[in-house]
Write an enzyme that holds these catalytic residues in place. Structure first.
Site: not given
Length: 187
Positions: A61, A71, A131, A169
């Site tokens: 992603h 991130k 995250y 996905d």
């Protein structure tokens, strides 16, 4: 903390200093000034957490344009195989991936700069993954690459036939068809 270069510009492993004794452990999971001194200067404005079961593969992603996200990722419980793919056109490592096991035991973190696709697979029975992001989630800017793309050839440490992958996905485009608008800028 110890900063370990990955061989991909900007993508670094953070090994925090952990203090352990009979009572348990303590470590600073984030200290803005220490991270800034290490070259991680983006201000984080959103924290995310997910819990997944063994065999789950999430990713790859990323968000496009002004919505791109850096991130800082880590595992609170369990173990994952974490992967970042360089999507910055002009980068000496464009299209290259880097993977590392992140776990509650090793307490390592991975800093994923803007311009990377990111994903992970769950190696333990369950995993809690957290995250920090330097930009808010933006549904209109989200994009992805199929996690089992043949060009990238990522070994998720999970057999493909046993992988649990979301429909979204599974329907993500191949690397060669993915929308990518990042440009590498050397320092």
């Amino acid at each position: 903390m110890n900063i370990v270069e990955t061989g991909i510009p900007g993508l670094v492993i953070i090994e925090p200093r952990v203090f352990e004794d009979d009572r348990g452990y303590f470590f600073e999971s984030y200290h803005q000034e220490k991270y800034r001194e290490a070259g991680i200067e983006r201000p984080f404005i959103q924290d995310n957490e997910s819990r997944s079961v063994k065999g789950v593969v999430r990713g790859l992603h990323y968000q496009l344009g002004e919505a791109a996200q850096a991130k800082l990722v880590r595992v609170i419980q369990g173990s994952v195989y974490d992967v970042a793919v360089d999507l910055r056109k002009g980068s000496p490592t464009f299209g290259k991936s880097f993977g590392i096991e992140l776990s509650e035991n090793n307490k390592k973190q991975l800093y994923v700069p803007r311009g990377f696709a990111h994903g992970f697979s769950v190696l333990s029975e369950t995993a809690i993954f957290t995250y920090k992001c330097d930009n808010l989630y933006n549904r209109d800017a989200e994009s992805s690459i199929h996690p089992f793309d043949k060009t990238l050839g990522i070994d998720w440490m999970v057999k493909r036939e046993e992988a649990i992958v979301s429909e979204k996905d599974q329907n993500a485009p191949a690397f060669e068809n993915a929308q990518i608008n990042f440009v590498y800028q050397s320092k």
